[in-house]
Design a protein around this motif. Structure first.
Motif, PDB file in Angstrom:
ATOM      1  N   VAL A  96      -4.073   1.809   6.462  1.00  0.00           N
ATOM      2  CA  VAL A  96      -3.294   0.572   6.385  1.00  0.00           C
ATOM      3  C   VAL A  96      -1.809   0.869   6.485  1.00  0.00           C
ATOM      4  O   VAL A  96      -1.052   0.168   7.170  1.00  0.00           O
ATOM      5  CB  VAL A  96      -3.635  -0.169   5.072  1.00  0.00           C
ATOM      6  CG1 VAL A  96      -2.660  -1.306   4.850  1.00  0.00           C
ATOM      7  CG2 VAL A  96      -5.054  -0.681   5.113  1.00  0.00           C
ATOM      8  N   VAL A  97      -1.396   1.956   5.845  1.00  0.00           N
ATOM      9  CA  VAL A  97       0.028   2.302   5.881  1.00  0.00           C
ATOM     10  C   VAL A  97       0.454   2.611   7.306  1.00  0.00           C
ATOM     11  O   VAL A  97       1.519   2.172   7.778  1.00  0.00           O
ATOM     12  CB  VAL A  97       0.301   3.500   4.933  1.00  0.00           C
ATOM     13  CG1 VAL A  97       1.689   4.083   5.212  1.00  0.00           C
ATOM     14  CG2 VAL A  97       0.193   3.046   3.492  1.00  0.00           C
ATOM     15  N   THR A 124      -6.151   3.397   2.504  1.00  0.00           N
ATOM     16  CA  THR A 124      -4.719   3.179   2.252  1.00  0.00           C
ATOM     17  C   THR A 124      -3.891   3.847   3.352  1.00  0.00           C
ATOM     18  O   THR A 124      -2.954   3.261   3.895  1.00  0.00           O
ATOM     19  CB  THR A 124      -4.319   3.769   0.887  1.00  0.00           C
ATOM     20  OG1 THR A 124      -5.252   3.308  -0.064  1.00  0.00           O
ATOM     21  CG2 THR A 124      -2.917   3.357   0.504  1.00  0.00           C
ATOM     22  N   PHE A 155       0.811  -1.226   0.000  1.00  0.00           N
ATOM     23  CA  PHE A 155       0.000   0.000   0.000  1.00  0.00           C
ATOM     24  C   PHE A 155       0.839   1.267   0.000  1.00  0.00           C
ATOM     25  O   PHE A 155       0.326   2.345  -0.265  1.00  0.00           O
ATOM     26  CB  PHE A 155      -0.944   0.001   1.214  1.00  0.00           C
ATOM     27  CG  PHE A 155      -2.002  -1.060   1.148  1.00  0.00           C
ATOM     28  CD1 PHE A 155      -3.171  -0.811   0.436  1.00  0.00           C
ATOM     29  CD2 PHE A 155      -1.825  -2.298   1.756  1.00  0.00           C
ATOM     30  CE1 PHE A 155      -4.145  -1.789   0.367  1.00  0.00           C
ATOM     31  CE2 PHE A 155      -2.800  -3.259   1.682  1.00  0.00           C
ATOM     32  CZ  PHE A 155      -3.962  -3.009   0.984  1.00  0.00           C
ATOM     33  N   PHE A 205     -10.837   5.131  -0.784  1.00  0.00           N
ATOM     34  CA  PHE A 205      -9.682   4.273  -1.005  1.00  0.00           C
ATOM     35  C   PHE A 205      -8.416   4.927  -0.441  1.00  0.00           C
ATOM     36  O   PHE A 205      -7.605   4.287   0.230  1.00  0.00           O
ATOM     37  CB  PHE A 205      -9.538   3.993  -2.511  1.00  0.00           C
ATOM     38  CG  PHE A 205      -8.326   3.172  -2.820  1.00  0.00           C
ATOM     39  CD1 PHE A 205      -8.324   1.802  -2.575  1.00  0.00           C
ATOM     40  CD2 PHE A 205      -7.177   3.757  -3.333  1.00  0.00           C
ATOM     41  CE1 PHE A 205      -7.196   1.059  -2.846  1.00  0.00           C
ATOM     42  CE2 PHE A 205      -6.052   3.001  -3.594  1.00  0.00           C
ATOM     43  CZ  PHE A 205      -6.064   1.643  -3.362  1.00  0.00           C
ATOM     44  N   THR A 206      -8.284   6.216  -0.672  1.00  0.00           N
ATOM     45  CA  THR A 206      -7.099   6.926  -0.173  1.00  0.00           C
ATOM     46  C   THR A 206      -7.037   6.865   1.345  1.00  0.00           C
ATOM     47  O   THR A 206      -5.982   6.606   1.943  1.00  0.00           O
ATOM     48  CB  THR A 206      -7.158   8.412  -0.599  1.00  0.00           C
ATOM     49  OG1 THR A 206      -7.592   8.468  -1.936  1.00  0.00           O
ATOM     50  CG2 THR A 206      -5.809   9.067  -0.437  1.00  0.00           C
ATOM     51  N   ASP A 219       0.775   3.654  -2.992  1.00  0.00           N
ATOM     52  CA  ASP A 219      -0.487   4.359  -3.230  1.00  0.00           C
ATOM     53  C   ASP A 219      -0.777   5.407  -2.176  1.00  0.00           C
ATOM     54  O   ASP A 219      -1.823   6.050  -2.198  1.00  0.00           O
ATOM     55  CB  ASP A 219      -1.664   3.356  -3.255  1.00  0.00           C
ATOM     56  CG  ASP A 219      -1.516   2.401  -4.398  1.00  0.00           C
ATOM     57  OD1 ASP A 219      -0.942   2.834  -5.415  1.00  0.00           O
ATOM     58  OD2 ASP A 219      -1.936   1.236  -4.267  1.00  0.00           O
ATOM     59  N   PHE A 220       0.108   5.518  -1.210  1.00  0.00           N
ATOM     60  CA  PHE A 220      -0.149   6.423  -0.089  1.00  0.00           C
ATOM     61  C   PHE A 220      -0.085   7.863  -0.572  1.00  0.00           C
ATOM     62  O   PHE A 220       0.916   8.290  -1.146  1.00  0.00           O
ATOM     63  CB  PHE A 220       0.874   6.155   1.017  1.00  0.00           C
ATOM     64  CG  PHE A 220       0.692   7.030   2.207  1.00  0.00           C
ATOM     65  CD1 PHE A 220      -0.536   7.041   2.876  1.00  0.00           C
ATOM     66  CD2 PHE A 220       1.702   7.857   2.671  1.00  0.00           C
ATOM     67  CE1 PHE A 220      -0.727   7.842   3.979  1.00  0.00           C
ATOM     68  CE2 PHE A 220       1.506   8.653   3.765  1.00  0.00           C
ATOM     69  CZ  PHE A 220       0.305   8.641   4.420  1.00  0.00           C
TER      70      PHE A 220
END
Lengths: 192, 751
Positions: free
Chosen positions: B360-361, B357, B335, B353-354, B338-339
């Motif tokens: 998750v990061v 992400t 991920f 989604f952002t 995509d951060f």
């Protein structure tokens, strides 16, 4: 090198001196605190003893109304009270304790004598005085315990090494105990 | 962010913030006062000590409440504290045979007394045995005590609820307002956001419920004007008592001298030693008394709870760290690219989604860092291992493994709080549970520990505590004067200056083949003797049905005869001095001196053993027979609840006893006079012992035991004709049956 060691020794000496002074101050303050406690405890005994002096004349008057011919005992009580009040100004605790013990004993005799006079025992004033005196004597007993305990603490500090040095410099002296009657003391020992 | 969402969030935050602010303010305003102490005074007030402890502890009930209540019960004669030697930890609590009228006792005073009663065996319980073993039980017991004390203080107008009904109602109303705001906000949000199934009402109910629950939590008690006044007085008493340094060092048994001053001292926290010794399981595990270094001090203990590392071994930590690093690394790798820190896409799906992400990061980063940290610290922990020696302050289960529903959870890790003398604060260690059974609080242990995981890796007990020594030994009943403990098949008893004579006597009996007396095992420990333990039952008073049976009476008489015969030859050459009780002329035998049910061992209904020869003395047979008959028959007045039987029944049993002993006619003629003289001698002996400082006898005198003996002596003299007639009468076979019926009809507790 030599200067270094001299400075080190001087530092050590200063440190020791500071520690000594700190200890001496705290020991002195502790002695002061203990002496104040002795004085405060003494004041408590004093209050109760004076309360007893105040009650005695009333008691004697009341008893006189019923048992005037028991003159000997009544006079002994009054004499013991006068003696105790005179001893109250004496600086020695033992002298005062002795005089107070005489008063306690004569009062005991007076109450024993009252047993023989049912009218007197039925008198409300007498009953009130009797219970008030009993309460006062109880308080005297506890106040004496507190006083003796404070004295013991102070005496231990004054007599034990190294606080005795500070005590000597500061003019702290051992104080006398307020001794109980022999009979009373025995009673306490059995109970402990 | 959308300004409408921002508005909604702000409105919610303001409403909640205002409510919590108001709650905080109310808490602040209702804080219990700390009154200025009145001048130091020794005048006690009328409040009971438990209430006093509430007042001086800023309206909270502490462990002092129960301790001071216990002492107060002792000061008022409901209990008795006895300390046999210099060690206050060995103090025992006694239930007096005739306590004062208890109708005036307050509920919490009964609560404490009942606790003592429940633990007492034959009216005695060691003070150190008062603490609870079960935390839940201790909690329930204390909660009840607390509520009773609070109720009493409220009834006296000294205390009140910290939040009164008005405040609680106001806070509840305010919670309602906040809930309405939340509902409006949620509704507003759903109206512009077109979310399906928005839990508008549900959200409001949850908020209302949570806030009401917070407002309803009991924040304790607070002062009243009268309470402040009374508290100021008691703070003055506290200052007075604290000014007396000796008060700090008074043991619990000194309640005999200081009476209620000691109980109030405990209530205001001026009696350190007494409070240390007294532990009714109110033991605060976070603030524990320690005796390390020879002085008692309190140590504050922290118990780590939440972090996963505590108590773990490296083999368990390393895989966790590895997994954590691997997962973290994986998440970052997938991920990370995509951060986007500043998302500016208008598309909602892309926005979500952002955000996901980003979440998750962050999780990945946290996992990576914590895994690395665990790895490094875990390895470093091995290197920084150290050894700690100190006193065990607390030991309790920390973590358990569940083994399914039917099997109990098995502990694998214990908290072990150790005072190593380095400070007044410590953090508990994690002790593997297999070692937990080896030590107990108060023991001195040496442990090897890893400081970061707090795990104990090596463990050894190097010294046992005093309380443990007390607990491990079974305290034997009987005797009543000395503390006697059984250790395996031996009995350890305190000795006295007379014990050398007793040991000679016991050795002589053993040499004669007289097996009913204990043999001397060891006398090398100063102050104690080690004797054989004679198995069987020892009766106390009132006697058990077995001890009251005719069989016991007959076997007691026969055994006394056998004992006397075994000592007759020895008595001629035995020294006359050195016994605890002076010899009585003419010397025929060595009298046992206390041949009574409490010193005889029963096997079923038969007397098979004699113990406690401390009162042995050279003397005439009749001296011993008279006392034995008084005890066994028993020749007690009807008021004496330790006895039983009408005078006729007693006379019949007396006859049986003398027949079985084989007492000759001249002795029978003297028996009543000797019995009376013997009881008077016993009372004289009690007085002499008490005057010499023997606390146990002083206690017996205080309980009025001597009056009972004197009354019995009067009774025996008054009933002389009945007894003497029975002694003279020709043999009568029916006596035995009559007596046997009596013995067997007796049920325990019918006195």
């Amino acid at each position: 090198m030599e200067t270094g060691s001299i400075i080190g020794a001087a530092g050590l000496f200063c440190l020791a001196a500071v520690l000594m002074i700190g200890w001496a101050l705290s020991a002195y303050n502790r002695l002061v605190r203990q002496r104040n406690q002795v004085q405060a405890s003494w004041a408590q005994i004093d209050v109760q003893l004076k309360r007893r002096y105040d009650l005695v004349p009333n008691l004697v008057e009341t008893v006189k109304g019923y048992a005037a011919h028991e003159r000997g005992t009544l006079e002994a009580v009054l004499a013991a009270r006068t003696g105790a009040m005179a001893a109250a100004v004496a600086p020695e605790v033992s002298v005062r304790a002795g005089a107070e013990n005489v008063l306690t004993q004569t009062l005991g005799r007076l109450f024993a004598l009252a047993e023989a006079y049912p009218d007197l025992k039925a008198n409300q004033n007498f009953a009130a005085l009797h219970s008030e005196l009993t309460r006062t004597e109880d308080k005297i007993a506890y106040a004496r315990q507190f006083y003796n305990s404070a004295v013991q603490t102070l005496n231990t500090s004054v007599q034990s090494v190294p606080t005795n040095l500070i005590a000597g410099l500061g003019g702290f002296r051992s104080t006398d105990y307020f001794e109980a009657l022999d009979g009373e003391r025995a009673a306490v020992q059995v109970r402990s | 962010m959308d300004s409408r969402l921002f508005l909604d969030l702000v409105a919610t935050a303001v409403a909640l913030g205002a409510w919590f602010g108001a709650y905080g303010l109310v808490r602040g305003f209702t804080r219990p006062a700390s009154p200025t102490p009145a001048p130091a005074t020794m005048e006690l007030g009328t409040e009971p000590p438990a209430v006093v402890s509430l007042l001086v502890n800023r309206w909270s009930v502490t462990e002092d409440a129960a301790e001071s209540t216990l002492l107060d019960l002792a000061a008022r004669g409901f209990l008795e504290l006895r300390q046999p030697d210099d060690d206050p930890m060995r103090t025992t609590l006694h239930l007096p045979p005739s306590p004062p009228d208890d109708s005036g006792l307050r509920p919490y005073e009964r609560h404490v007394r009942d606790r003592v009663r429940g633990l007492a065996v034959d009216g005695v319980v060691p003070l150190t045995a008062l603490s609870f073993r079960d935390a839940a039980q201790a909690k329930a017991w204390n909660r009840r005590l607390r509520s009773q004390v609070v109720a009493d203080a409220r009834a006296a107008g000294l205390s009140r609820r910290r939040f009164g009904p008005a405040v609680t109602s106001l806070m509840t109303a305010a919670a309602g307002v906040v809930a309405v705001v939340v509902v409006v906000v949620l509704w507003h949000y759903s109206s512009w956001h077109s979310t399906e199934g928005n839990p508008v009402v549900g959200g409001g109910i949850v908020v209302f419920g949570v806030l009401t629950a917070i407002a309803g939590l009991s924040p304790g008690e607070r002062d009243t004007p009268l309470g402040r006044q009374v508290a100021a007085h008691w703070l003055g008493v506290r200052d007075w008592l604290r000014g007396h340094e000796q008060f700090d060092e008074l043991p619990p048994a000194s309640v005999a001298i200081w009476d209620r001053y000691l109980s109030y001292g405990a209530a205001v926290g001026a009696t350190r030693l007494t409070s240390t010794v007294l532990d009714l399981g109110m033991g605060n595990r976070k603030l524990v008394w320690s005796s390390l270094g020879g002085t008692w001090h309190r140590v504050r203990v922290r118990y780590p709870r939440f972090s996963a590392r505590y108590g773990q071994t490296l083999p368990k930590l390393l895989p966790r760290a590895a997994i954590s690093i691997a997962v973290g690394g994986f998440l970052l790798k997938v991920f990370g690219p995509d951060f986007d820190l500043v998302p500016n896409s208008a598309d909602q799906a892309e926005q979500i989604f952002t955000m996901v992400t980003a979440g998750v990061v962050v999780v990945g980063l946290v996992l990576l860092v914590s895994g690395g940290h665990t790895l490094v610290r875990g390895v470093a922990d091995l290197v920084t291992e150290r050894t700690v020696t100190g006193e065990v302050l607390w030991l309790e289960v920390w973590r358990t493994t569940n083994q399914g529903e039917d099997r109990p959870a098995r502990p694998w890790l214990h908290y072990l709080a150790v005072d190593d003398g380095t400070g007044d604060r410590t953090t508990a260690w994690g002790l593997p549970s297999q070692w937990a059974g080896d030590c107990r609080d108060g023991d001195v242990v040496t442990i090897r520990v890893r400081p970061w995981t707090r795990r104990v890796v090596a463990f050894a007990v190097v010294g046992h505590s005093r309380s443990r020594r007390l607990v491990e030994r079974e305290i034997l009943t009987g005797g009543g004067v000395n503390e006697v403990v059984r250790i395996g098949d031996t009995v350890r008893r305190p000795t006295g200056p007379w014990s050398a004579r007793v040991h000679e006597l016991l050795r002589h009996l053993a040499a004669q083949g007289f097996a009913a007396a204990p043999r001397v095992r060891d006398t090398s420990e100063p102050g104690f003797e080690l004797l054989d333990f004679l198995p069987g039952e020892v009766s106390n008073y009132p006697p058990t049905p077995a001890a009251a049976s005719v069989e016991a009476l007959e076997s007691a008489a026969a055994l006394l005869r056998a004992y006397h015969d075994a000592t007759a030859e020895y008595a001629r050459r035995a020294p006359r001095d050195g016994w605890q009780v002076a010899a009585t002329e003419p010397v025929e035998v060595i009298c046992h001196g206390d041949y009574a049910p409490h010193n005889c061992v029963l096997d079923g209904n038969r007397v098979v053993g004699i113990i406690d020869f401390d009162h042995a003395q050279p003397g005439p047979r009749i001296w011993d027979v008279a006392y034995a008959a008084y005890r066994w028959v028993p020749m007690t007045a009807p008021e004496n609840t330790d006895g039983f039987g009408t005078v006729e029944e007693q006379a019949a049993r007396l006859r049986t006893f003398c027949d079985r002993y084989g007492l000759d006619d001249s002795a029978r003629a003297d028996l009543i006079d000797v019995t009376v003289a013997r009881l008077h001698a016993l009372v004289d002996f009690m007085h002499a012992q008490a005057a010499a400082g023997n606390a146990a006898f002083a206690g017996h005198l205080a309980d009025g035991h001597h009056l009972q003996y004197l009354n019995d002596a009067r009774y025996v003299r008054a009933q002389r004709l009945v007894f003497e007639r029975a002694l003279r009468r020709g043999r009568s076979g029916d006596l035995r049956d009559e007596g046997r019926r009596r013995g067997e009809d007796r049920q325990p507790g019918h006195h």
